[in-house]
Design an enzyme around this catalytic site. Sequence first.
Site, PDB file in Angstrom:
ATOM      1  CB  THR A 168      -7.869  11.694  -3.628  1.00 28.57           C
ATOM      2  OG1 THR A 168      -6.635  11.478  -4.286  1.00 28.57           O
ATOM      3  CG2 THR A 168      -8.247  13.161  -3.689  1.00 28.57           C
ATOM      4  CD  GLU A 182       1.941   8.873  -4.416  1.00 26.33           C
ATOM      5  OE1 GLU A 182       2.408   8.436  -3.360  1.00 26.33           O
ATOM      6  OE2 GLU A 182       2.621   9.521  -5.239  1.00 26.33           O
ATOM      7  CB  CYS A 190      -7.121  11.497 -10.525  1.00 29.48           C
ATOM      8  SG  CYS A 190      -6.287  10.131  -9.729  1.00 29.48           S
ATOM      9  CE  LYS A 219     -11.529   9.044  -7.579  1.00 31.41           C
ATOM     10  NZ  LYS A 219     -11.073   9.299  -6.228  1.00 31.41           N
ATOM     11  CG  LEU A 221       1.334   7.678  -8.063  1.00 31.28           C
ATOM     12  CD1 LEU A 221       0.530   7.009  -9.151  1.00 31.28           C
ATOM     13  CD2 LEU A 221       2.098   6.635  -7.264  1.00 31.28           C
TER      14      LEU A 221
END
Length: 433
Positions: free
Chosen positions: A121, A151, A260, A263, A153
């Site tokens: 990312t 991505e 994720c 951040k 997931l």
Amino acid sequence: MKIGIIGTGYVGLTTALTFAKLGFKVYGNDKDKEKIEKLKNGICPIYEPGLDELLKEMLETNQIEFLEDIVQTIKLSDVIFICVGTPTNPDGSPDLSQVEEVSRIIAENLNGYKLIVEKSTVPVQTAQWIKRTIKLYSHRDIEFDVASNPEFLREGSALKDAFNPDRIVIGVESERAKEILLKLYEKINAPKIIVDINTAEIIKHASNAFLAMKISFINMVADLCEKTGADIKKVAEGMGYDKRIGREFLNAGIGYGGSCFPKDVRAFYYIGSSYGLDFSLLLAVENINNSRIDRIIEKLKKALWNLNNKKIAIWGLSFKPNTDDIREAPSIKVVNRLLKENATISAYDPKAMNNFKKLFPNIMYGNDKYEVLKNANALLILTEWDEFKNVDFGKMRELMRTPIIVDGRNIFECEEVRKYNFEYYPMGRSCIV
Ligand code: UDX
């Protein structure tokens, strides 16, 4: 087509094994030599359902090879996925030094046309920086393309998500790059969204920021429910039937964690602000999320009067179920607060205890969910693992010193716990006997 994966964390390793299973020859590389050694020997460095078995299968069939040498990985590969970390700088901006370093090494070792794909990312326009870096450092006139293929997931269901994604986003600026990526994903049955690279980069950050916003929104409403005697689970259900809203990611509780959302919310705020735009919505998302820790500590204090010398049993340390990952897990903040208040802690998690012990070697850990309840003044539920949902309340009642449950994940029904005379404090619902 040979695929090189640089960075074998959650995203890199899952991507590598997915492509290997789809029939491509894959080379995995990581700067952590110990990790590569483990992977070569079929030892999966993380807990993720199905990953261990697939790793062994792909090693046996030689579909995947792990290489210490990044240069060799680059030279052997036609398509290179950059899956390295993009941590946060102290000012909230994303630290892209690993992406930059990999781009330079790719530039210096181009030995024919390659497609370089960013999967990590990254802020919008990072691909342009990768392209510029490769041009500057390559000193030769070798053709290459850069693409963005973010991505989506989730940990805990990474493989399932990789093989059955909601969509595949392909950000490209050449027909050649588009054809290669479409070929790689040919066997995956999902809508393929082909866009320019900047758009692809924004899709990823905007998706994660939006999901985090959904969670903070429902947590904000949960507090109102608690003040007014309403029930957040029913509110979420009622809202969720509206197709425009959807029921998913409306589970109120102790907030989002993981590698994720915290951040990405911070980074997206930073990116928007750096263009002079008002992204303060995301500051509110972050503030609400941080306040969840205060809420759960308040509940515990309200139930126990004070925490001094109280024994608190904790169920769940990972940031979500089915993972051993504790990065940005709410449990870390909660345990720090409890220790400050001089509470004694005994914790249990099905998979994350080893990781937690590295941060908190001095708290007690139990071998199972019941062991930690012995003489506890309260049980605090921080992760909704399945094994916590089916329990013997009678046994729990006998083991605990005082029958108090503070549930940060809303896993029980009031009527159930009431039968055993527990005082039950969920989030966004009132359930006092
Ligand atoms: C997330 C995105 O979902 C994924 O698409 C992206 O690639 C990586 O980031 P992940 O962090 O693995 O995935 O887990 P996710 O299931 O999204 O949960 C994130 C956090 O939100 C967890 O702490 C979870 O407990 C919390 N959460 C989720 C809630 O508090 N309420 C909800 O309703 C949903």
